[in-house]
Design an enzyme around this catalytic site. Structure first.
Site, PDB file in Angstrom:
ATOM      1  N   HIS A  86       6.649  25.226  29.243  1.00  0.00           N
ATOM      2  CA  HIS A  86       8.053  25.572  28.298  1.00  0.00           C
ATOM      3  C   HIS A  86       9.047  25.470  29.746  1.00  0.00           C
ATOM      4  O   HIS A  86       8.175  26.173  30.691  1.00  0.00           O
ATOM      5  CB  HIS A  86       8.276  26.837  27.812  1.00  0.00           C
ATOM      6  CG  HIS A  86       9.524  26.639  26.524  1.00  0.00           C
ATOM      7  ND1 HIS A  86      10.402  25.185  26.135  1.00  0.00           N
ATOM      8  CD2 HIS A  86      10.815  27.258  27.385  1.00  0.00           C
ATOM      9  CE1 HIS A  86      11.065  25.603  26.013  1.00  0.00           C
ATOM     10  NE2 HIS A  86      11.502  27.045  26.679  1.00  0.00           N
ATOM     11  N   SER A  87       9.526  25.090  29.819  1.00  0.00           N
ATOM     12  CA  SER A  87      10.981  25.301  31.140  1.00  0.00           C
ATOM     13  C   SER A  87      12.608  25.241  29.923  1.00  0.00           C
ATOM     14  O   SER A  87      12.716  25.412  29.195  1.00  0.00           O
ATOM     15  CB  SER A  87      10.781  23.716  31.512  1.00  0.00           C
ATOM     16  OG  SER A  87      12.339  23.069  32.001  1.00  0.00           O
ATOM     17  N   THR A 124      13.478  17.111  25.804  1.00  0.00           N
ATOM     18  CA  THR A 124      12.262  15.902  25.560  1.00  0.00           C
ATOM     19  C   THR A 124      12.451  15.213  24.917  1.00  0.00           C
ATOM     20  O   THR A 124      12.098  13.384  24.758  1.00  0.00           O
ATOM     21  CB  THR A 124      11.229  16.763  25.933  1.00  0.00           C
ATOM     22  OG1 THR A 124      11.325  17.852  27.463  1.00  0.00           O
ATOM     23  CG2 THR A 124      10.249  15.982  25.677  1.00  0.00           C
ATOM     24  N   SER A 187      13.831  34.457  22.072  1.00  0.00           N
ATOM     25  CA  SER A 187      13.738  32.887  21.246  1.00  0.00           C
ATOM     26  C   SER A 187      13.093  32.101  21.589  1.00  0.00           C
ATOM     27  O   SER A 187      12.261  31.618  20.616  1.00  0.00           O
ATOM     28  CB  SER A 187      15.127  33.062  21.321  1.00  0.00           C
ATOM     29  OG  SER A 187      15.449  31.751  21.059  1.00  0.00           O
ATOM     30  N   LYS A 191       8.922  30.266  19.276  1.00  0.00           N
ATOM     31  CA  LYS A 191       8.645  29.400  19.034  1.00  0.00           C
ATOM     32  C   LYS A 191       7.386  29.219  19.642  1.00  0.00           C
ATOM     33  O   LYS A 191       6.871  28.273  19.194  1.00  0.00           O
ATOM     34  CB  LYS A 191      10.273  29.054  19.666  1.00  0.00           C
ATOM     35  CG  LYS A 191      11.143  28.592  18.991  1.00  0.00           C
ATOM     36  CD  LYS A 191      12.236  27.865  18.978  1.00  0.00           C
ATOM     37  CE  LYS A 191      12.871  28.936  20.363  1.00  0.00           C
ATOM     38  NZ  LYS A 191      14.079  28.502  20.710  1.00  0.00           N
TER      39      LYS A 191
END
Ligand code: URA
Length: 448
Positions: A86-87, A124, A187, A191
């Site tokens: 994840h970025s 993305t 947050s 996810k």
């Protein structure tokens, strides 16, 4: 015991530590709507000012993860090797497009649930929307099938993951409480953990195009994410990467998909992009036992790129999600091309000294290639290619990049913004590594 939201808010307001039951009750109330909008805002503000202990952050993350569906890959036919990256978001950041198929070609399964762009950072999903037919919102069955058969699938928030975050984030967004390391950690991780991962690599960006501009803030977020993820049982490593210049040589949607395909087919690889892709993918391979160490991971990745296996995985993912079957072979035939191409000339001589990447991202938004409101549509053909690097030598007629726009006026407006975003000086600035630091559970603990 009965849950009274204002009592929990008062406790946090006064700087006391919430227990697990209180945090879970608050998150349940946020999810089912029994905690009012005002109470959600007050809770967020109390956390913003008082902060949370590591234990509270783990409780909040797990409660938010459990607020919706949590994917269980063994029951969907994949027993091991499920990992993701994840970025925190960047400009020209097409790492996910390459990393998913590359990791899959090296034996991993990558079920990636991504977002759309908002503000200066690209999303993305918007890039995949540039591929005709590609379905970013498949049902769980199709998502799982593509992960099984291609090894990776990149989709949007379709399955009901972490609904508590959706409500809490919407309130934070309008109450000046986004910038809380505790809340950002919960947050992002709620996810990702709901996606049922065995391991996670975080690409935490710093610099002019990053969500966290300051290095120390980015490092604090990276340490928080790594320790909380470990506390929630998911091995995680973070890389701090430089976002002071565009990553790769293009910015936009169709143009970034084209660059990703060129990377996978070895037609062209911008070195800083390659460094981030190989560092993140390598971490995932070692973490999941698909490689003994980074040297072996590097060999496997090179083989997967050179043999065309990684490109083939990309093609399988695109076809599996409804896109053209020959997309990799004929990407140019499918991607939008903007009618106007215009080089942005440097107009003076010297060296590129700095780049305001946020302004570059906003130039794309102004061209229609991004959005400032969640409901805006996007011009997928708009963008920039052949971006100059920091340290590059320029003459007045050297292009800083080429803009691709729907008309001449839009192209000129974007060119002015890009020229203003790039500083040209008399001396070549020193080289900066793109991957600045690696943070593991051990190094994060030592620092705290
Ligand atoms: N991205 C997220 O998903 N959540 C945040 O709180 C900030 C960035």
């Amino acid at each position: 015991m009965m849950f009274i939201p204002q009592e929990t808010i008062r406790k946090k307001r006064d700087g006391l530590e919430l227990n697990r039951a209180e945090t879970r009750a608050m998150v349940r109330g946020i999810t089912d709507g029994s905690v009012s909008e005002g109470q959600v805002a007050a809770f967020a503000m109390a956390v913003y000012f008082r902060g949370m202990t590591l234990g509270e952050r783990v409780d909040l993350t797990e409660a938010m993860r459990d607020s919706g569906r949590v994917l269980d890959w063994p029951s969907l036919g994949i027993g091991r090797g499920v990992a993701d990256k994840h970025s925190t978001g960047g400009v020209g950041d097409k790492v996910s497009l390459v990393l998913g198929p590359l990791a899959a070609a090296c034996g991993l399964f990558v079920p990636m649930i991504s977002g759309r762009g908002l503000g200066h950072t690209g999303g993305t999903l918007d890039k995949f929307d540039a591929i005709p037919g590609y379905d970013t919102a498949p049902g769980l069955e199709r998502f799982a099938k593509v992960v099984r058969e291609a090894g990776c699938a990149i989709i949007g928030q379709t399955v009901d993951l972490a609904p508590a975050d959706r409500r809490l984030y919407a309130v934070r967004d309008v109450t000046a409480t986004v910038e809380s390391i505790d809340l950002i950690t919960a947050s992002i991780l709620s996810k990702k953990l709901a996606a049922g991962l065995g391991g996670l690599v975080m690409d935490v960006k710093f610099g002019s195009g990053a969500f966290m501009r300051e290095y120390d803030d980015a490092r604090e977020l990276a340490r928080s994410i790594v320790t909380v993820a470990e506390g929630a049982g998911v091995p995680t490593t973070a890389l701090l990467t430089d976002m002071n210049e565009v990553l790769g040589h293009s910015v936009g949607n169709a143009v970034e998909v084209r660059e990703a395909v060129e990377f996978l087919t070895s037609a062209s690889r911008e070195p800083r992009l390659a460094e981030v892709v190989l560092a993140c993918t390598g971490e995932m391979l070692v973490m999941e036992g698909a490689a003994r160490d980074m040297a072996e991971a590097a060999r496997k990745m090179e083989d997967a790129l050179a043999s065309g296996t990684a490109a083939e995985r990309f093609g399988r993912m695109v076809a599996g999600l409804g896109g053209p079957k020959d997309f990799v072979e004929r990407a140019d035939a499918y991607l939008d091309v903007a009618p106007v191409e215009m080089p942005v000339l440097a107009e003076r001589e010297g060296f590129v000294a700095a780049m305001d990447c946020r302004a570059v991202g906003m130039a794309l938004v102004a061209m229609g290639g991004g959005r400032t409101r969640a409901d805006q549509s996007i011009d997928h053909g708009a963008g920039m290619t052949r971006f100059i690097r920091i340290g590059g030598r320029v003459e007045p007629d050297t292009p800083l990049c080429v803009v691709h726009a729907r008309d001449g006026e839009t192209a000129r407006m974007a060119a002015d913004r890009i020229r203003a975003a790039i500083s040209i000086g008399e001396r070549r600035p020193p080289d900066r590594p793109v991957v600045r630091e690696r943070i593991t559970a051990e190094t994060a603990k030592e620092a705290s």
